[in-house]
Design a protein around this motif. Structure first.
Motif, PDB file in Angstrom:
ATOM      1  N   THR A   1       0.936  -1.149   0.057  1.00 53.70           N
ATOM      2  CA  THR A   1      -0.088  -0.020  -0.070  1.00 53.70           C
ATOM      3  C   THR A   1       1.120   1.293   0.052  1.00 53.70           C
ATOM      4  O   THR A   1       1.741   1.376   0.550  1.00 53.70           O
ATOM      5  CB  THR A   1      -0.852   0.051   1.134  1.00 53.70           C
TER       6      THR A   1
ATOM      7  N   ARG B  93      -3.563   3.602  -1.615  1.00 57.15           N
ATOM      8  CA  ARG B  93      -3.395   3.209  -3.134  1.00 57.15           C
ATOM      9  C   ARG B  93      -2.700   1.804  -3.160  1.00 57.15           C
ATOM     10  O   ARG B  93      -1.864   1.734  -2.480  1.00 57.15           O
ATOM     11  CB  ARG B  93      -3.116   3.970  -4.218  1.00 57.15           C
ATOM     12  N   ASP B  94      -3.267   0.697  -3.855  1.00 62.16           N
ATOM     13  CA  ASP B  94      -2.731  -0.452  -4.027  1.00 62.16           C
ATOM     14  C   ASP B  94      -1.387  -0.050  -4.841  1.00 62.16           C
ATOM     15  O   ASP B  94      -1.405   0.477  -5.828  1.00 62.16           O
ATOM     16  CB  ASP B  94      -3.530  -1.441  -4.694  1.00 62.16           C
ATOM     17  N   ILE B  95      -0.153  -0.634  -4.482  1.00 60.66           N
ATOM     18  CA  ILE B  95       1.139  -0.550  -4.903  1.00 60.66           C
ATOM     19  C   ILE B  95       1.305  -0.952  -6.295  1.00 60.66           C
ATOM     20  O   ILE B  95       1.904  -0.540  -7.171  1.00 60.66           O
ATOM     21  CB  ILE B  95       2.328  -0.696  -4.056  1.00 60.66           C
ATOM     22  N   GLU B  96       0.560  -1.908  -6.761  1.00 61.79           N
ATOM     23  CA  GLU B  96       1.025  -2.914  -7.960  1.00 61.79           C
ATOM     24  C   GLU B  96      -0.159  -2.188  -8.884  1.00 61.79           C
ATOM     25  O   GLU B  96       0.171  -1.834 -10.003  1.00 61.79           O
ATOM     26  CB  GLU B  96       0.406  -4.439  -7.765  1.00 61.79           C
ATOM     27  N   SER B  97      -1.363  -1.860  -8.588  1.00 61.36           N
ATOM     28  CA  SER B  97      -2.258  -1.611  -9.646  1.00 61.36           C
ATOM     29  C   SER B  97      -2.650   0.059  -9.615  1.00 61.36           C
ATOM     30  O   SER B  97      -3.202   0.496 -10.606  1.00 61.36           O
ATOM     31  CB  SER B  97      -3.852  -2.227  -9.310  1.00 61.36           C
ATOM     32  N   GLY B  98      -2.343   0.422  -8.566  1.00 61.68           N
ATOM     33  CA  GLY B  98      -2.586   1.932  -8.241  1.00 61.68           C
ATOM     34  C   GLY B  98      -3.975   2.288  -8.007  1.00 61.68           C
ATOM     35  O   GLY B  98      -4.548   3.498  -7.874  1.00 61.68           O
ATOM     36  N   LYS B  99      -4.802   1.408  -7.606  1.00 62.38           N
ATOM     37  CA  LYS B  99      -6.122   1.300  -7.449  1.00 62.38           C
ATOM     38  C   LYS B  99      -6.530   2.139  -6.107  1.00 62.38           C
ATOM     39  O   LYS B  99      -5.940   1.787  -4.990  1.00 62.38           O
ATOM     40  CB  LYS B  99      -6.888   0.077  -7.325  1.00 62.38           C
TER      41      LYS B  99
END
Length: 108
Positions: free
Chosen positions: A1, A14-20
């Motif tokens: 995160t 935000r999710d570190i992988e998706s940016g969501k």
């Protein structure tokens, strides 16, 4: 995160992988100038002259520190002894220990 703050007065997770976008914390009425985190808290400082202490896991606002600074709060830190220490151009110092606010004026 990833946790970020903004001049719109919010903190976002935000999710570190998706940016969501995962979560938005709202509470400051003006932009956030800085924030710090430890394993349990986020302490945010703002142009609205306040500090806010948040639970990092739930995003719940724990407390708002106000009526101390007369200008934008520009620095905050977390140490082993204190949850939060804040500084402002007015030289007013807040110290927060176990969610109890202690403060001293350390002006020039």
């Amino acid at each position: 995160t990833i946790i970020s703050s903004s001049l719109d007065g919010t903190i976002k997770y935000r999710d570190i992988e998706s940016g969501k976008l995962l979560k938005t914390l709202k509470g400051h009425s003006l932009g956030i100038t800085t924030f710090v985190i430890d394993e349990n808290h986020i302490v945010s400082a703002s142009k609205d002259k306040t500090l806010k202490v948040w639970d990092i896991k739930t995003g719940k606002l724990i407390t708002t520190l106000k009526n101390g600074h007369s200008a934008s709060v520009t620095a905050v830190l977390i140490t082993d002894d204190y949850i939060g220490v804040s500084f402002c151009i007015d030289f007013f110092l807040y110290i927060i220990i176990d969610a109890v606010i202690h403060y001293n004026y350390i002006g020039v």
